[in-house]
Design a protein around this motif. Structure first.
Motif: not given
Length: 330
Positions: A70-76, A78-89, A107-111
């Motif tokens: 959940m820590t990573l999901a929340t970071w993705l 709200r915080v992570a770059a949105k330019d295609g340089s970051v993905i998470g699992t 986080p909403d899974g649909r977002s």
């Protein structure tokens, strides 16, 4: 007319570096500790996915463990770059936490922009042979301590649901950073089992414990049985009512997106399409598949579009059934 053309040219030049510039580095963030199943799959994917993106960017794997992912999901979110340089699992169940816990700010899974899943998975509950638990029915008669990595992870959700729906007596010891630490806790005798362990990960990392009889597989958690385990029952086999079966199926539907990858909300569609194409090519790459086979990892990829459909379908589940499943997790 000349002014219009000049203005359009200037706008194009101003926009194009951001819209079309190639990514130099792709960062894959993992919501568990190093050595766990999510980490193992991420490092396998990292060998190939960069080769299938324009410009062949370098790929770096980073770990951000905590709260079952959940820590990573929340970071993705709200915080992570949105330019295609970051993905998470992260834990596959996190996509459904907002559905099951609407009062919380998950986080909403649909977002998320779903890139794909490395496998269509079946999970299991296991007990060390040093315990008195030999069958699933034994879990309904006597307690078994199991390790968990956080409220958003399968190792917490699955035993909680089994306790609530089927009356098992799984005692959950929460707070381990990831699956690797739970495995060590089992070997040290801190806990006697684990419930919500992906079969492919178990086989790859600790298959010897099953083959030599030191660990027993008690039940399968998924919508269908894994071909390797024809004689191990599904949890739904023990349901006594249709509501019980439906609640279990709602929870276990996430297994079809076993090792999911997501880009942050707000990532441009062109970047998402690029990532999805690279993921599909990477998971069909003969070198990746050969490395997976050598490591004992199962790769049965699910496309990003299909992962998106799984999440959307879950969020359309009738409210009474969602309420029943949600109450089990309180």
């Amino acid at each position: 007319m000349r002014r219009t053309i000049m203005l359009a040219t200037l706008l194009c030049c101003a926009i194009s570096p951001t819209a079309h510039a190639q990514i130099k580095t792709l960062e894959i963030y993992v919501g568990t500790s190093v050595g766990a199943g999510y980490d193992t799959y991420a490092r396998l994917l990292s060998r190939s996915i960069g080769q299938h993106r324009p410009g062949s960017p370098a790929v770096v794997v980073k770990n951000m463990a905590g709260a079952g992912g959940m820590t990573l999901a929340t970071w993705l979110d709200r915080v992570a770059a949105k330019d295609g340089s970051v993905i998470g699992t992260f834990g596959r169940g996190i996509a459904f936490e907002r559905l099951l816990n609407p009062a919380k700010t998950f986080p909403d899974g649909r977002s998320f922009n779903w890139i794909g899943s490395m496998n269509d998975e079946v999970s299991v509950c296991v007990a060390m042979s040093s315990s008195n638990i030999k069958t699933f029915e034994d879990l309904q008669r006597q307690p078994l301590t199991v390790g968990a990595s956080g409220a958003g992870g399968d190792t917490f959700i699955f035993p909680t649901v089994l306790n609530g729906v089927l009356g098992t007596q799984l005692k959950i010891i929460n707070g381990y950073p990831g699956g690797n630490e739970i495995s060590l806790a089992m070997e040290r005798g801190e806990v006697a089992g684990r419930c919500g362990w992906s079969w492919s990960s178990l086989q790859a990392l600790h298959g010897d414990l099953v083959s030599n009889g030191k660990m027993r597989v008690l039940v399968q958690l998924g919508l269908t049985k894994h071909p390797d385990l024809p004689n191990v029952p599904l949890a739904q086999d023990f349901a006594k009512t249709e509501d019980q079966r439906s609640a279990l199926e709602l929870i276990f539907a996430r297994q079809a997106m076993a090792w999911p990858y997501a880009a942050p909300p707000g990532t441009p569609k062109a970047r998402v399409d690029e990532l999805r194409k690279a993921f599909a090519s990477a998971t069909a790459d003969p070198e990746l598949l050969a490395a997976a086979q050598k490591s004992g990892l199962e790769v049965r990829p699910v496309s990003g579009a299909n992962v998106e459909k799984i999440v959307d379908k879950a969020y359309r589940t009738p409210a009474p059934l969602v309420k029943l499943a949600s109450e089990l997790l309180q």
